[in-house]
Every structure is written in C-alpha cells, then in structure tokens.
Design a protein around this motif. Structure first.
Motif, mmCIF file in Angstrom:
data_model
loop_
_atom_site.group_PDB
_atom_site.id
_atom_site.type_symbol
_atom_site.label_atom_id
_atom_site.label_comp_id
_atom_site.label_asym_id
_atom_site.label_seq_id
_atom_site.Cartn_x
_atom_site.Cartn_y
_atom_site.Cartn_z
ATOM 1 N N HIS A 197 -107.963 -51.146 -2.635
ATOM 2 C CA HIS A 197 -107.989 -50.494 -1.324
ATOM 3 C C HIS A 197 -106.711 -50.817 -0.559
ATOM 4 N N ASP A 198 -106.319 -49.874 0.311
ATOM 5 C CA ASP A 198 -105.151 -50.129 1.148
ATOM 6 C C ASP A 198 -105.548 -51.002 2.336
ATOM 7 N N ALA A 199 -104.602 -51.214 3.273
ATOM 8 C CA ALA A 199 -104.833 -52.139 4.379
ATOM 9 C C ALA A 199 -105.926 -51.657 5.329
ATOM 10 N N TRP A 200 -106.288 -50.376 5.259
ATOM 11 C CA TRP A 200 -107.329 -49.822 6.125
ATOM 12 C C TRP A 200 -108.622 -49.550 5.362
ATOM 13 N N GLY A 201 -108.697 -50.053 4.111
ATOM 14 C CA GLY A 201 -109.918 -49.906 3.337
ATOM 15 C C GLY A 201 -110.029 -48.613 2.568
ATOM 16 N N ARG A 202 -108.988 -47.796 2.579
ATOM 17 C CA ARG A 202 -109.035 -46.530 1.855
ATOM 18 C C ARG A 202 -108.825 -46.789 0.366
ATOM 19 N N PRO A 203 -109.665 -46.222 -0.512
ATOM 20 C CA PRO A 203 -109.505 -46.446 -1.957
ATOM 21 C C PRO A 203 -108.186 -45.870 -2.470
ATOM 22 N N LEU A 204 -107.532 -46.623 -3.328
ATOM 23 C CA LEU A 204 -106.296 -46.156 -3.961
ATOM 24 C C LEU A 204 -106.654 -45.426 -5.251
ATOM 25 N N GLN A 205 -106.103 -44.227 -5.422
ATOM 26 C CA GLN A 205 -106.470 -43.397 -6.573
ATOM 27 C C GLN A 205 -105.342 -43.233 -7.581
ATOM 28 N N VAL A 206 -104.097 -43.206 -7.110
ATOM 29 C CA VAL A 206 -102.980 -42.949 -8.031
ATOM 30 C C VAL A 206 -101.886 -44.017 -7.942
ATOM 31 N N THR A 207 -101.992 -44.956 -7.027
ATOM 32 C CA THR A 207 -100.914 -45.925 -6.805
ATOM 33 C C THR A 207 -100.718 -46.814 -8.026
ATOM 34 N N GLU A 208 -99.482 -46.860 -8.534
ATOM 35 C CA GLU A 208 -99.155 -47.660 -9.721
ATOM 36 C C GLU A 208 -97.673 -48.039 -9.668
ATOM 37 N N PRO A 209 -97.338 -49.091 -8.915
ATOM 38 C CA PRO A 209 -95.939 -49.490 -8.807
ATOM 39 C C PRO A 209 -95.316 -49.783 -10.173
ATOM 40 N N ALA A 210 -94.088 -49.308 -10.359
ATOM 41 C CA ALA A 210 -93.353 -49.560 -11.600
ATOM 42 C C ALA A 210 -92.669 -50.922 -11.479
ATOM 43 N N LEU A 211 -93.438 -51.985 -11.707
ATOM 44 C CA LEU A 211 -92.954 -53.347 -11.467
ATOM 45 C C LEU A 211 -91.659 -53.630 -12.217
ATOM 46 N N ALA A 212 -91.603 -53.285 -13.495
ATOM 47 C CA ALA A 212 -90.422 -53.615 -14.297
ATOM 48 C C ALA A 212 -89.179 -52.912 -13.760
ATOM 49 N N ASP A 213 -89.309 -51.666 -13.354
ATOM 50 C CA ASP A 213 -88.163 -50.950 -12.785
ATOM 51 C C ASP A 213 -87.776 -51.527 -11.430
ATOM 52 N N GLU A 214 -88.756 -51.955 -10.641
ATOM 53 C CA GLU A 214 -88.446 -52.573 -9.350
ATOM 54 C C GLU A 214 -87.654 -53.860 -9.550
ATOM 55 N N ILE A 215 -88.046 -54.647 -10.540
ATOM 56 C CA ILE A 215 -87.321 -55.887 -10.847
ATOM 57 C C ILE A 215 -85.905 -55.570 -11.308
ATOM 58 N N ALA A 216 -85.790 -54.592 -12.213
ATOM 59 C CA ALA A 216 -84.469 -54.211 -12.722
ATOM 60 C C ALA A 216 -83.566 -53.726 -11.604
ATOM 61 N N ALA A 217 -84.107 -52.865 -10.729
ATOM 62 C CA ALA A 217 -83.306 -52.344 -9.628
ATOM 63 C C ALA A 217 -82.865 -53.470 -8.693
ATOM 64 N N ALA A 218 -83.748 -54.413 -8.431
ATOM 65 C CA ALA A 218 -83.404 -55.537 -7.559
ATOM 66 C C ALA A 218 -82.259 -56.357 -8.144
ATOM 67 N N SER A 219 -82.227 -56.514 -9.452
ATOM 68 C CA SER A 219 -81.162 -57.299 -10.076
ATOM 69 C C SER A 219 -79.792 -56.683 -9.828
ATOM 70 N N GLY A 220 -79.760 -55.364 -9.686
ATOM 71 C CA GLY A 220 -78.490 -54.695 -9.435
ATOM 72 C C GLY A 220 -77.866 -55.042 -8.101
ATOM 73 N N LEU A 221 -78.644 -55.611 -7.187
ATOM 74 C CA LEU A 221 -78.112 -55.985 -5.879
ATOM 75 C C LEU A 221 -77.109 -57.122 -5.963
ATOM 76 N N VAL A 222 -77.197 -57.941 -7.014
ATOM 77 C CA VAL A 222 -76.318 -59.117 -7.092
ATOM 78 C C VAL A 222 -75.339 -59.036 -8.263
ATOM 79 N N VAL A 223 -75.259 -57.867 -8.900
ATOM 80 C CA VAL A 223 -74.368 -57.695 -10.048
ATOM 81 C C VAL A 223 -73.309 -56.653 -9.709
ATOM 82 N N ARG A 224 -72.074 -56.921 -10.098
ATOM 83 C CA ARG A 224 -70.994 -55.951 -9.958
ATOM 84 C C ARG A 224 -70.419 -55.658 -11.338
#
Length: 260
Positions: A197-224
């Motif tokens: 559920h979200d912060a207001w108690g609404r059921p989540l039906q399709v939410t699926e964060p792409a964790l691995a891509d989020e981690i990869a993208a974050a690494s690009g912040l400190v690499v040149r």
C-alpha cells in the motif's frame, strides 16, 4: 517513523588498465584496500562493463574482421566503418532501426543484442580501449561474470555483497545516457510492490521499481569517462539478496511491447 540510513557512493581509484586474462577480482580487491576500504555485509559494487570485457578478452582488432555484404551495405548507408558494422551485426539478434540524420557525420544502429538488451550498436564500443582500430563487445554472460566477482570478493573480505555490472544506454524519447544494469549477482533486478500500500493506504497494483537500474544510474553520479574509475562502492542501502537474479529480468517481454 525511523528515517532511512544514509547511502554513500564512492568511486574507487587506482585501477590499472585491464588486459586480457587479468584476475579482475584481485585487482579490484587491491584497489579497495589501497583506498583504505574493506567490504562489509550489504555493500554493493558497481563495475563498469568495459573492464570486465577487457579482462575476458572481448577486444576485437579490426584487422581480424572481414565485413559481410550486409555490413558493407549498412556502412555505406550510415557512413560507418564496415568493420565496426560487422562486429555489431555479430552481436545483434535484430536491427530495430538504422538511419542517418541529414547532416550527421555518421548514422545510428539501434539493435537488440543477443542477450536481449536494446541499445545503440549492440553495446559495441570504441572508446577508452587504449588502442585504435578495435572494438569491445559485451561479455558473453554478464550475470556469470558478476557471480564470479561476487564470490571471489566475498571470500576475500568475508562479507555478503552484491555486484552490478553497468553500461551506458540511451533511453527512448529522452536525451542523454544513463548507466543501466547488464549483469547482476545477488542484487534483485526489481522490487515487486504489487499488493503493498502507498502512504495513504491505497493498494499498489503495478509499482515495481527497477532496483538494479537505479543502483547503476546512481553510480554514474561519481564516475567520469576520463577518470579511470570503473568501480563504485555503494554502501548503506537496505536490500534483500536474490541468488537467482539476472539482469535480463528487467527486459520487457516482446508481447508487452506497445511500440512494435
């Protein structure tokens, strides 16, 4: 509510130019220790695809490549080196689009790589190779490469860690490029939130964060690109290991493609 712990990203210096056959795990461990760092439980290492491909001998000198008729045709249409086009074709399952914009010095090939990734030139790259007239391809099995690194480094430091192999991709209808995950060891590809559920108690039906891509993208912040820091340590993230994770789990099934 307890606030989340801070997450840190550290680019690791001191990694030499990688050569075919190098023991990459030992090189990375040495660089970490040289930076005064020891891996701990829950750490995630983001490793640039390029150093893995170099260690695994994925460098192809152009003098060993004979372009096919198809490569010669595309090279003429796109004003590209026919040898590079041939290497791209060998890595490609299908070409989604090949075109040259008016006035552009060179055309673009958007390809489905043999592993299923969609990217320009099927991931074939000529930059930061340390030599001219050659191209670098993706590793044969990026997930297996990550597992080998994770096992060796976990044993060396006595810690439970994850590994994400990163590469730089463009995105449809968005400018620029970001790091994405093309190989995984332990780190979940996505986090399924369906049924929560979200912060207001609404059921989540399709939410699926792409964790691995989020981690990869974050690494690009400190690499040149010119900094020679192909290793990034991410520390402080709360995550649950998935021994069966694969980077290809992020790829959307063709039957769900609404743009074909």
């Amino acid at each position: 509510m307890t606030p989340p712990a801070p997450v840190s990203l550290t680019a690791i210096p001191g990694i030499p130019d990688i050569q075919p056959g190098d023991d990459l795990a030992t090189i990375l461990a040495t660089a970490l220790e040289g930076a005064g760092l020891a891996l701990a439980d829950g750490d995630i290492l983001c490793v640039a695809q390029k150093v893995v491909s170099k260690a695994e001998g994925c460098l192809i000198p152009y003098d060993s490549v004979t372009p096919s008729d198809r490569a010669l045709q595309l090279a003429q249409e796109l004003n590209k080196d026919p040898r590079k086009v041939e290497v791209v074709l060998r890595e490609t399952r299908r070409i989604l689009r090949a075109w040259r914009a008016p006035g552009a010095p060179e055309g673009v090939m958007i390809c489905e790589h043999r592993l299923g990734f969609i990217s320009a030139n099927a991931g074939v790259d000529e930059s930061n190779l340390g030599q001219r007239d050659a191209a670098l391809t993706l590793p044969a099995d990026p997930d297996a490469s990550c597992r080998r690194l994770a096992d060796a480094l976990a044993a060396h430091f006595g810690a439970r860690i994850g590994v994400v192999m990163t590469d730089t991709f463009g995105r449809p209808w968005r400018m620029g490029q970001v790091n994405v995950a093309i190989g995984l060891a332990g780190v979940p590809a996505t986090i399924r939130e369906q049924g929560n559920h979200d912060a207001w108690g609404r059921p989540l039906q399709v939410t699926e964060p792409a964790l691995a891509d989020e981690i990869a993208a974050a690494s690009g912040l400190v690499v040149r690109k010119n900094a020679r820091t192909p290793l990034v340590l991410l520390r402080g993230l709360d995550w649950r290991p998935d021994p069966a994770s694969r980077a290809t789990d992020i790829i959307r099934k063709q039957q769900e493609d609404q743009f074909r």
